[in-house]
Design an enzyme around this catalytic site. Structure first.
Site, mmCIF file in Angstrom:
data_model
loop_
_atom_site.group_PDB
_atom_site.id
_atom_site.type_symbol
_atom_site.label_atom_id
_atom_site.label_comp_id
_atom_site.label_asym_id
_atom_site.label_seq_id
_atom_site.Cartn_x
_atom_site.Cartn_y
_atom_site.Cartn_z
ATOM 1 N N CYS A 1 -27.547 30.427 79.762
ATOM 2 C CA CYS A 1 -28.040 31.805 79.770
ATOM 3 C C CYS A 1 -28.574 32.109 81.160
ATOM 4 O O CYS A 1 -29.255 31.273 81.754
ATOM 5 C CB CYS A 1 -29.160 31.943 78.741
ATOM 6 S SG CYS A 1 -29.904 33.583 78.678
ATOM 7 N N LEU A 2 -28.261 33.284 81.687
ATOM 8 C CA LEU A 2 -28.741 33.636 83.034
ATOM 9 C C LEU A 2 -30.264 33.690 83.101
ATOM 10 O O LEU A 2 -30.838 33.583 84.180
ATOM 11 C CB LEU A 2 -28.149 34.980 83.471
ATOM 12 C CG LEU A 2 -26.643 34.988 83.774
ATOM 13 C CD1 LEU A 2 -26.183 36.390 84.110
ATOM 14 C CD2 LEU A 2 -26.310 34.035 84.916
ATOM 15 N N GLN B 1 -32.155 41.666 79.528
ATOM 16 C CA GLN B 1 -32.259 40.669 80.602
ATOM 17 C C GLN B 1 -32.529 41.308 81.961
ATOM 18 O O GLN B 1 -32.896 40.623 82.909
ATOM 19 C CB GLN B 1 -30.982 39.829 80.689
ATOM 20 C CG GLN B 1 -30.792 38.886 79.518
ATOM 21 C CD GLN B 1 -29.534 38.067 79.689
ATOM 22 O OE1 GLN B 1 -28.449 38.547 79.405
ATOM 23 N NE2 GLN B 1 -29.677 36.848 80.186
ATOM 24 N N GLY C 1 -21.616 37.022 80.557
ATOM 25 C CA GLY C 1 -22.185 38.146 79.826
ATOM 26 C C GLY C 1 -23.575 38.456 80.336
ATOM 27 O O GLY C 1 -24.218 37.599 80.962
ATOM 28 N N HIS D 1 -29.536 38.677 72.271
ATOM 29 C CA HIS D 1 -30.495 39.212 73.253
ATOM 30 C C HIS D 1 -31.006 40.585 72.823
ATOM 31 O O HIS D 1 -32.164 40.926 73.073
ATOM 32 C CB HIS D 1 -29.820 39.361 74.626
ATOM 33 C CG HIS D 1 -29.862 38.123 75.474
ATOM 34 N ND1 HIS D 1 -31.036 37.503 75.841
ATOM 35 C CD2 HIS D 1 -28.870 37.402 76.046
ATOM 36 C CE1 HIS D 1 -30.763 36.447 76.598
ATOM 37 N NE2 HIS D 1 -29.452 36.362 76.730
ATOM 38 N N HIS E 1 -24.020 35.579 71.645
ATOM 39 C CA HIS E 1 -25.166 35.268 72.520
ATOM 40 C C HIS E 1 -25.779 36.569 73.052
ATOM 41 O O HIS E 1 -27.002 36.743 73.011
ATOM 42 C CB HIS E 1 -24.697 34.356 73.665
ATOM 43 C CG HIS E 1 -25.771 34.024 74.659
ATOM 44 N ND1 HIS E 1 -26.346 32.782 74.754
ATOM 45 C CD2 HIS E 1 -26.384 34.791 75.602
ATOM 46 C CE1 HIS E 1 -27.270 32.793 75.708
ATOM 47 N NE2 HIS E 1 -27.305 33.993 76.248
ATOM 48 N N GLU E 2 -24.921 37.485 73.526
ATOM 49 C CA GLU E 2 -25.437 38.745 74.083
ATOM 50 C C GLU E 2 -26.060 39.611 72.988
ATOM 51 O O GLU E 2 -27.087 40.247 73.202
ATOM 52 C CB GLU E 2 -24.320 39.521 74.798
ATOM 53 C CG GLU E 2 -23.694 38.802 75.987
ATOM 54 C CD GLU E 2 -24.687 38.178 76.935
ATOM 55 O OE1 GLU E 2 -25.791 38.712 77.127
ATOM 56 O OE2 GLU E 2 -24.364 37.111 77.488
HETATM 57 NI NI NI Z 1 -28.346 34.928 77.788
#
Ligand code: NI
Length: 170
Positions: free
Chosen positions: A94-95, A57, A52, A140, A136-137
């Site tokens: 998480c990226l 981000q 995701g 953000h 999670h997304e």
């Molecule tokens: Ni993330």
């Protein structure tokens, strides 16, 4: 809508970039620019091997995120949870926190109401890891990060580790 590199892939902001703590604005215009941005968001997620990716981000403070898991793709625009069931505990990454994983408890099943690219209302459901990815997304989009679920002790350990990864001093 954002700073794009020549190959159309967006740079993922890493913690502690302050943009990650900001609350995104709802999408109000459903046009070609939005469709193009979603396409680039998917491409950027795939390049970084993510499940995701959320707009903040990549430095865009709009309530837009994408999820792709087990061959299914989801576009989340102005998403909200309208139903949830059960709990799951599992490892989450998480990226924006390369190489960092932590256990986070989340609902096991969720029903999401979202907009599609034309502004129509759509609903979809996710279970297990897919539900985890949606939530999670969506966090953000509210400036919430997965480390916010952890104890102070664990969070501080991760902050130190993340600071090393990104070359930050404090
Ligand atoms: Ni993330």
């Amino acid at each position: 809508m954002s700073s794009e590199s020549t190959d159309g892939i967006l740079e993922v902001r890493k913690y502690p970039d302050p943009v990650l703590k900001k609350v995104s604005e709802p999408v109000t215009v459903f046009d070609q620019e939005l469709a193009d941005f979603v396409k680039v968001l998917f491409a950027s997620m795939r390049v970084h091997d993510g499940v995701g990716l959320a707009a903040p981000q990549v430095g865009v403070l709009k309530k837009i995120a994408v999820v792709e898991y087990e061959g299914k793709s989801y576009i989340l625009i102005n998403p909200r949870v309208i139903d949830q069931k059960g709990l799951q505990e599992g490892e989450e990454g998480c990226l924006s926190f390369p190489g960092i994983y932590a256990h986070v408890t989340r609902p096991n099943w969720v029903k999401i109401e979202s907009r599609d690219l034309d502004g129509g209302i759509v609903t979809f459901e996710g279970e297990g890891y897919t539900a985890r990815a949606f939530l999670h997304e969506m966090d953000h989009l509210s400036g919430k990060l997965f480390i916010d679920y952890l104890s102070n002790l664990k969070r501080n350990a991760i902050k130190k580790k993340a600071a090393k990864h990104t070359g930050g001093r404090f």
